[in-house]
Design an enzyme around this catalytic site. Structure first.
Site, PDB file in Angstrom:
ATOM      1  N   LEU A 227       0.995  -1.368   0.047  1.00 20.88           N
ATOM      2  CA  LEU A 227       0.009  -0.060   0.205  1.00 20.88           C
ATOM      3  C   LEU A 227       1.011   1.333   0.066  1.00 20.88           C
ATOM      4  CD1 LEU A 227      -2.783   1.237   0.103  1.00 20.88           C
ATOM      5  CD2 LEU A 227      -2.553   1.239   2.851  1.00 20.88           C
ATOM      6  N   ASP A 228       0.400   2.070  -0.950  1.00 20.33           N
ATOM      7  CA  ASP A 228       1.481   3.424  -1.139  1.00 20.33           C
ATOM      8  C   ASP A 228       3.079   3.303  -1.237  1.00 20.33           C
ATOM      9  OD1 ASP A 228      -1.041   4.588  -1.237  1.00 20.33           O
ATOM     10  OD2 ASP A 228      -1.161   5.179   0.801  1.00 20.33           O
ATOM     11  N   GLU A 229       3.398   2.138  -1.570  1.00 16.25           N
ATOM     12  CA  GLU A 229       4.730   1.990  -1.554  1.00 16.25           C
ATOM     13  C   GLU A 229       5.394   1.440  -2.991  1.00 16.25           C
ATOM     14  OE1 GLU A 229       6.253  -0.278   1.726  1.00 16.25           O
ATOM     15  OE2 GLU A 229       5.135   0.610   3.112  1.00 16.25           O
TER      16      GLU A 229
END
Length: 285
Positions: A227-229
């Site tokens: 997530l978001d990486e």
């Protein structure tokens, strides 16, 4: 740009002669290079190159493909040739916040983003009128924990039906399933705020205000299972101070998000972004 301008991109293991393999062939065929970027990563031992060129008047795409394929094979190159006149099909996913969607639609309308938008997908009905005003089909697909698998199956079917080459999450406020993330890995771009320290939850800018942050920003990245990486394409940042109340931070964040996302989309469709493991090589103009 007219139909006589092309973009050639290539990636291969680091080897002597890689630049000449591209520029030499273009020169020998009397194609004029208008923009050239290259980078050799000494850590991954990978070479990247992007050449934009004006083809000669007798340019034959099939003949060029055949000739360059032989050259590329010698260097184990993965490569792509694309006309600057081509407009990739981009599906936009959005929830209720409209700032990123508005910016993308405006830049598409005035030709600053050379793309087609065959579909807008949302889990809310709020922005349907905006899509209708632009003459773009709007798919309202509500989602809950129970309906998520079925909803995401519809999302994937729409993306497939319109033959999309890129998916943009323009503040789509849903966590995608691992299955959808895997399906879209490397060709879907997300935007999120970048605040240090990291503030999560429904009101990150209000949390930032309480801590007295001095910078706000945004990150546009390819999605993956983390997530978001995912691999970062573009980032934006601006200074703030004690005079910024929560609503001021929100407004500043919105501006940075829309500018950063549209820049990342443009870099992608102009073939300026190369995946290099979990990182990117970005040839900004």
């Amino acid at each position: 740009m007219d139909n006589n301008h092309w973009i050639l991109t290539a990636q291969c293991p680091s080897r002597l002669g890689t630049i000449d393999a591209v520029t030499g062939l273009l020169y020998n065929n009397q194609h004029y290079i208008t923009e050239l970027h290259s980078f050799d990563d000494c850590h991954s031992k990978q070479f990247f190159i992007r050449a934009q060129f004006r083809a000669n008047t007798s340019f034959d795409q099939a003949a060029f493909h055949q000739e360059f394929s032989l050259k590329a094979e010698q260097f184990d190159m993965q490569w792509q040739l694309r006309s600057t006149a081509d407009k990739p099909k981009v599906v936009i996913m959005v929830s209720k916040f409209d700032h990123c969607l508005n910016d993308l639609l405006y830049k598409h309308r005035i030709g600053q983003l050379s793309i087609e938008i065959p579909a807008i997908i949302s889990n809310h009905p709020d922005l349907e009128s905006l899509a209708q005003w632009h003459g773009i089909p709007y798919y309202h697909l509500p989602v809950s924990a129970e309906t998520k698998p079925a909803q995401e199956a519809k999302v994937m079917q729409i993306i497939k039906d319109v033959d999309a080459e890129l998916v943009v999450l323009a503040r789509y406020m849903q966590v995608l399933s691992p299955q959808l993330c895997q399906h879209l890995e490397g060709w879907a771009i997300n935007i999120h705020h970048s605040l240090l320290p990291g503030f999560k939850g429904a009101k990150p800018y209000h949390q930032a205000y309480e801590k007295g942050v001095k910078t706000v920003g945004a990150t546009a990245h390819y999605i993956n299972d983390d997530l978001d990486e995912g691999p970062i394409i573009a980032q934006g940042i601006d200074s703030v101070d004690h005079a910024y109340y929560p609503e001021d931070l929100v407004a500043k964040g919105r501006d940075i998000e829309r500018v950063t996302l549209s820049r990342a989309v443009r870099y992608h469709v102009e073939q300026r972004v190369f995946l290099n493991g979990q990182r990117t090589v970005v040839f900004a103009d």
